[in-house]
Design a protein around this motif. Structure first.
Motif, PDB file in Angstrom:
ATOM      1  N   HIS A  67      31.933  61.612  25.188  1.00 28.47           N
ATOM      2  CA  HIS A  67      32.700  62.761  25.204  1.00 28.47           C
ATOM      3  C   HIS A  67      33.308  63.177  26.613  1.00 28.47           C
ATOM      4  O   HIS A  67      33.371  64.143  26.828  1.00 28.47           O
ATOM      5  CB  HIS A  67      32.128  64.065  24.424  1.00 28.47           C
ATOM      6  N   ALA A  68      33.020  62.080  27.594  1.00 28.00           N
ATOM      7  CA  ALA A  68      33.385  62.505  28.873  1.00 28.00           C
ATOM      8  C   ALA A  68      34.966  61.952  29.429  1.00 28.00           C
ATOM      9  O   ALA A  68      35.360  61.147  28.776  1.00 28.00           O
ATOM     10  CB  ALA A  68      32.261  61.587  29.788  1.00 28.00           C
ATOM     11  N   ARG A  69      35.473  62.884  30.324  1.00 27.90           N
ATOM     12  CA  ARG A  69      36.946  62.612  30.885  1.00 27.90           C
ATOM     13  C   ARG A  69      36.450  62.769  32.439  1.00 27.90           C
ATOM     14  O   ARG A  69      35.773  63.725  32.896  1.00 27.90           O
ATOM     15  CB  ARG A  69      37.673  63.257  30.340  1.00 27.90           C
ATOM     16  N   HIS A  70      37.022  61.938  33.253  1.00 24.55           N
ATOM     17  CA  HIS A  70      37.186  61.944  34.770  1.00 24.55           C
ATOM     18  C   HIS A  70      38.426  62.495  35.277  1.00 24.55           C
ATOM     19  O   HIS A  70      39.512  61.951  34.920  1.00 24.55           O
ATOM     20  CB  HIS A  70      36.834  60.699  35.251  1.00 24.55           C
ATOM     21  N   LEU A  71      38.495  63.683  36.148  1.00 21.18           N
ATOM     22  CA  LEU A  71      39.584  63.987  36.702  1.00 21.18           C
ATOM     23  C   LEU A  71      39.543  63.632  38.289  1.00 21.18           C
ATOM     24  O   LEU A  71      38.366  64.088  38.699  1.00 21.18           O
ATOM     25  CB  LEU A  71      39.554  65.488  36.398  1.00 21.18           C
ATOM     26  N   LEU A  72      40.570  63.118  38.612  1.00 23.10           N
ATOM     27  CA  LEU A  72      40.708  62.525  40.073  1.00 23.10           C
ATOM     28  C   LEU A  72      41.715  63.335  40.786  1.00 23.10           C
ATOM     29  O   LEU A  72      42.940  63.686  40.335  1.00 23.10           O
ATOM     30  CB  LEU A  72      41.136  61.190  40.082  1.00 23.10           C
ATOM     31  N   THR A  73      41.226  63.954  42.057  1.00 25.45           N
ATOM     32  CA  THR A  73      41.939  64.845  42.799  1.00 25.45           C
ATOM     33  C   THR A  73      41.862  64.476  44.175  1.00 25.45           C
ATOM     34  O   THR A  73      41.068  63.931  44.760  1.00 25.45           O
ATOM     35  CB  THR A  73      41.918  66.411  42.457  1.00 25.45           C
ATOM     36  N   ASN A  74      42.957  65.197  44.949  1.00 29.12           N
ATOM     37  CA  ASN A  74      42.935  65.225  46.307  1.00 29.12           C
ATOM     38  C   ASN A  74      43.046  63.763  47.188  1.00 29.12           C
ATOM     39  O   ASN A  74      42.283  63.799  48.097  1.00 29.12           O
ATOM     40  CB  ASN A  74      41.764  65.968  47.118  1.00 29.12           C
ATOM     41  N   PHE A  75      43.706  62.903  46.552  1.00 30.32           N
ATOM     42  CA  PHE A  75      43.735  61.524  47.015  1.00 30.32           C
ATOM     43  C   PHE A  75      44.138  61.531  48.555  1.00 30.32           C
ATOM     44  O   PHE A  75      45.404  62.211  48.810  1.00 30.32           O
ATOM     45  CB  PHE A  75      44.548  60.561  46.445  1.00 30.32           C
ATOM     46  N   ASP A  76      43.716  60.739  49.412  1.00 30.46           N
ATOM     47  CA  ASP A  76      44.107  60.720  50.721  1.00 30.46           C
ATOM     48  C   ASP A  76      44.105  59.034  51.193  1.00 30.46           C
ATOM     49  O   ASP A  76      42.854  58.649  51.044  1.00 30.46           O
ATOM     50  CB  ASP A  76      43.334  61.375  51.832  1.00 30.46           C
ATOM     51  N   VAL A  77      45.357  58.644  51.174  1.00 29.72           N
ATOM     52  CA  VAL A  77      44.955  56.812  51.680  1.00 29.72           C
ATOM     53  C   VAL A  77      45.539  56.759  53.075  1.00 29.72           C
ATOM     54  O   VAL A  77      46.434  57.417  53.484  1.00 29.72           O
ATOM     55  CB  VAL A  77      46.209  56.277  50.596  1.00 29.72           C
ATOM     56  N   ARG A  78      44.921  56.057  53.856  1.00 25.77           N
ATOM     57  CA  ARG A  78      45.087  55.575  55.123  1.00 25.77           C
ATOM     58  C   ARG A  78      44.443  54.223  55.594  1.00 25.77           C
ATOM     59  O   ARG A  78      43.528  54.035  55.166  1.00 25.77           O
ATOM     60  CB  ARG A  78      44.795  56.831  56.018  1.00 25.77           C
ATOM     61  N   GLU A  79      45.060  54.015  56.744  1.00 29.83           N
ATOM     62  CA  GLU A  79      44.349  52.733  57.440  1.00 29.83           C
ATOM     63  C   GLU A  79      43.633  53.317  58.494  1.00 29.83           C
ATOM     64  O   GLU A  79      43.748  54.075  58.990  1.00 29.83           O
ATOM     65  CB  GLU A  79      45.221  51.617  57.827  1.00 29.83           C
ATOM     66  N   ALA A  80      42.292  52.843  58.309  1.00 30.51           N
ATOM     67  CA  ALA A  80      41.105  53.277  59.570  1.00 30.51           C
ATOM     68  C   ALA A  80      40.444  51.748  59.775  1.00 30.51           C
ATOM     69  O   ALA A  80      39.842  51.194  59.021  1.00 30.51           O
ATOM     70  CB  ALA A  80      40.253  54.424  58.872  1.00 30.51           C
ATOM     71  N   ASP A  81      40.176  51.610  61.148  1.00 30.17           N
ATOM     72  CA  ASP A  81      39.765  50.360  61.436  1.00 30.17           C
ATOM     73  C   ASP A  81      40.059  49.217  60.802  1.00 30.17           C
ATOM     74  O   ASP A  81      39.187  48.296  60.673  1.00 30.17           O
ATOM     75  CB  ASP A  81      38.213  50.550  61.398  1.00 30.17           C
ATOM     76  N   GLY A  82      41.249  48.801  60.803  1.00 28.88           N
ATOM     77  CA  GLY A  82      42.063  47.800  60.101  1.00 28.88           C
ATOM     78  C   GLY A  82      41.609  47.547  58.624  1.00 28.88           C
ATOM     79  O   GLY A  82      41.770  46.574  58.133  1.00 28.88           O
ATOM     80  N   LYS A  83      41.001  48.650  58.052  1.00 27.89           N
ATOM     81  CA  LYS A  83      40.881  48.632  56.490  1.00 27.89           C
ATOM     82  C   LYS A  83      41.962  49.758  55.761  1.00 27.89           C
ATOM     83  O   LYS A  83      42.117  50.893  56.357  1.00 27.89           O
ATOM     84  CB  LYS A  83      39.217  48.941  56.169  1.00 27.89           C
TER      85      LYS A  83
END
Length: 130
Positions: A67-83
């Motif tokens: 009976h579990a559900r996961h909520l995903l929030t506040n995404f930040d995508v960036r390049e750092a140190d070549g990754k």
């Protein structure tokens, strides 16, 4: 070089689909979003799709995803140190029995790579708070 908006959106979708697989109790589907040698770090470190799927299978078997559900929030995508890195939060809800309750919260950080036009997770770390 800055990431294209389309790539950022695809990375968001990768994480969303990952957790839809978990909520659907599909361990192999969950593991398919990792590179073949990818690492999932939560409750231990699991390397490779087989180990990740095995951990998720056992986690589900123990009732940890009932009976579990996961909520995903506040995404930040960036390049750092070549990754390419995505950061955000995961809130785990338990839908039954009523009322809906928050049963866990985690900071999320994942390294992702583009392979054959698809974004895959090379390392996912969760900092889980209960």
């Amino acid at each position: 070089m800055a990431l294209a908006v389309e790539d950022k959106l695809s990375i968001h979708e990768t994480l969303t689909q990952l957790y839809l697989e978990l909520d659907g109790h599909r361990p192999d589907g969950f593991a398919s979003f990792f590179t073949p040698d990818g690492i999932f770090h939560a409750y231990g470190e699991f390397k490779g799709r087989e180990a990740i799927s095995g951990f998720i299978t056992e986690h589900i078997r123990k009732g940890n995803e009932d009976h579990a559900r996961h909520l995903l929030t506040n995404f930040d995508v960036r390049e750092a140190d070549g990754k390419t890195v995505i950061r955000g939060y995961v809130t785990k809800l338990k839908l039954e029995p009523a009322p809906i309750t928050i049963i866990a919260y985690a900071g999320l950080q994942a390294h992702v790579i583009k392979s054959d036009g698809r974004w895959l997770i090379s390392r996912l770390e969760l900092s889980i708070t209960h």
